[in-house]
Write an enzyme that holds these catalytic residues in place. Sequence first.
Site, PDB file in Angstrom:
ATOM      1  NE  ARG A  73      -3.833   0.261   0.517  1.00  0.00           N
ATOM      2  CZ  ARG A  73      -4.790  -0.019  -0.365  1.00  0.00           C
ATOM      3  NH1 ARG A  73      -4.877   0.677  -1.471  1.00  0.00           N
ATOM      4  NH2 ARG A  73      -5.647  -1.009  -0.150  1.00  0.00           N
ATOM      5  NE  ARG A  95      -2.702  -4.450  -6.753  1.00  0.00           N
ATOM      6  CZ  ARG A  95      -3.562  -3.696  -6.097  1.00  0.00           C
ATOM      7  NH1 ARG A  95      -3.207  -2.476  -5.706  1.00  0.00           N
ATOM      8  NH2 ARG A  95      -4.775  -4.131  -5.819  1.00  0.00           N
ATOM      9  CG  HIS A 165      -2.861   2.674  -8.174  1.00  0.00           C
ATOM     10  ND1 HIS A 165      -2.916   3.431  -7.026  1.00  0.00           N
ATOM     11  CD2 HIS A 165      -4.119   2.213  -8.371  1.00  0.00           C
ATOM     12  CE1 HIS A 165      -4.149   3.419  -6.559  1.00  0.00           C
ATOM     13  NE2 HIS A 165      -4.892   2.704  -7.342  1.00  0.00           N
ATOM     14  CD  GLU A 269      -4.683   5.679  -9.338  1.00  0.00           C
ATOM     15  OE1 GLU A 269      -5.124   4.786 -10.099  1.00  0.00           O
ATOM     16  OE2 GLU A 269      -5.258   6.032  -8.293  1.00  0.00           O
TER      17      GLU A 269
HETATM   18  O1  TA6 Z   1      -7.258   3.890  -8.639  1.00  0.00           O
HETATM   19  C1  TA6 Z   1      -8.272   4.132  -7.724  1.00  0.00           C
HETATM   20  C2  TA6 Z   1      -8.783   2.822  -7.173  1.00  0.00           C
HETATM   21  O2  TA6 Z   1      -9.317   2.005  -8.177  1.00  0.00           O
HETATM   22  C3  TA6 Z   1      -9.771   3.150  -6.065  1.00  0.00           C
HETATM   23  O3  TA6 Z   1     -11.070   2.779  -6.433  1.00  0.00           O
HETATM   24  C4  TA6 Z   1      -9.242   2.366  -4.862  1.00  0.00           C
HETATM   25  O4  TA6 Z   1      -9.862   1.106  -4.774  1.00  0.00           O
HETATM   26  C5  TA6 Z   1      -7.757   2.284  -5.190  1.00  0.00           C
HETATM   27  O5  TA6 Z   1      -7.700   2.071  -6.584  1.00  0.00           O
HETATM   28  C6  TA6 Z   1      -6.991   1.259  -4.394  1.00  0.00           C
HETATM   29  O6  TA6 Z   1      -7.242  -0.025  -4.865  1.00  0.00           O
HETATM   30  P1  TA6 Z   1      -6.517  -1.249  -4.073  1.00  0.00           P
HETATM   31  O7  TA6 Z   1      -6.940  -2.497  -4.810  1.00  0.00           O
HETATM   32  O8  TA6 Z   1      -5.045  -1.001  -4.146  1.00  0.00           O
HETATM   33  O9  TA6 Z   1      -7.018  -1.158  -2.655  1.00  0.00           O
END
Ligand code: TA6
Length: 295
Positions: A73, A95, A165, A269
């Site tokens: 994260r 990932r 991301h 992103e």
């Molecule tokens: O990119 C935004 C997103 O799709 C949000 O909706 C949120 O879920 C974020 O990604 C994080 O996703 P993750 O699967 O890493 O918790």
Amino acid sequence: MIDLLKKQFRIPSVVTFNEDRAGFPEMVLTHRTGSRVRLYLYGAHLTSWTPPQGADVFFMSAQSWFQPGRAIRGGIPVAFPQFGDGPLPKHGLARINPWTVIRTALTPAGTVQAVLRLTDTPEIRTLWPHPFHLDLTVELSAQLIVELAVHNTGNRAFQFNTALHTYFHVADIRQTTVTGLLNIAYRDFLRGNIRELETRREITFDREMDRVYPNAPDRLLLRDAGHRRTIAITKQGLPDVVVWNPWIDKAQRMEDFGDDEYQRMVCVETGAMEIPVELAPAAVWQGQTTFAVVT
Ligand code: TA6
């Protein structure tokens, strides 16, 4: 593993390796300006960039998982071959799989380069039946360039979505703005994918935000007033931008994210999130993003 990595790819005081938490092999790149990047071989996950001047540009959650099969994260998760929800795990497989180091170099220009590769293992092929390899190239100087290259190594075309991301570390989300998306149409994931035009020259944050801006301009500015700095985000070959902050309620629902960490981060992103990229056999697709501290 570490000893072999050091033997093959170590460049004294420029490229070093260690075994970080949970036994994840980590690579550290250091440029002569003092600019430094840290990335795990797991997910080719870049977790930190400290430029010559100032604090880490990227955010890492203090509650991040470091477990095989789970995403880290923070930093720059690589979404591939899927962005968001779908038949594969969310944001795809890249990932949550181990990558290998292909090359490290100190270039004649003095930049520090590392190339990592994800290939189609039997396990990946059971979930996504296409021969490929995905290369992530990090080019470090006083700025940072991250490039993705998708190679279709099979004899059938395939489609994919992909994204960097990126989690940016900011002093205070309420003193943070994103500039460069004025008059760009976006799709709002929080309001049933309603499409609207961005009417703000400077996007500010006072609630959860989760929007994709298809075909966005290639240069955005992230103004982090609390750190008295601006980060220029310049993309090439990556058409779309997503801007995301979970805000309070979603932050509290995320196990691997502190309840108040939404105040110190924003995701901007860059990728091909909207329309799948079609890649013919033997073809290569590339896209990159440059991160620079401009003030
Ligand atoms: O990119 C935004 C997103 O799709 C949000 O909706 C949120 O879920 C974020 O990604 C994080 O996703 P993750 O699967 O890493 O918790």
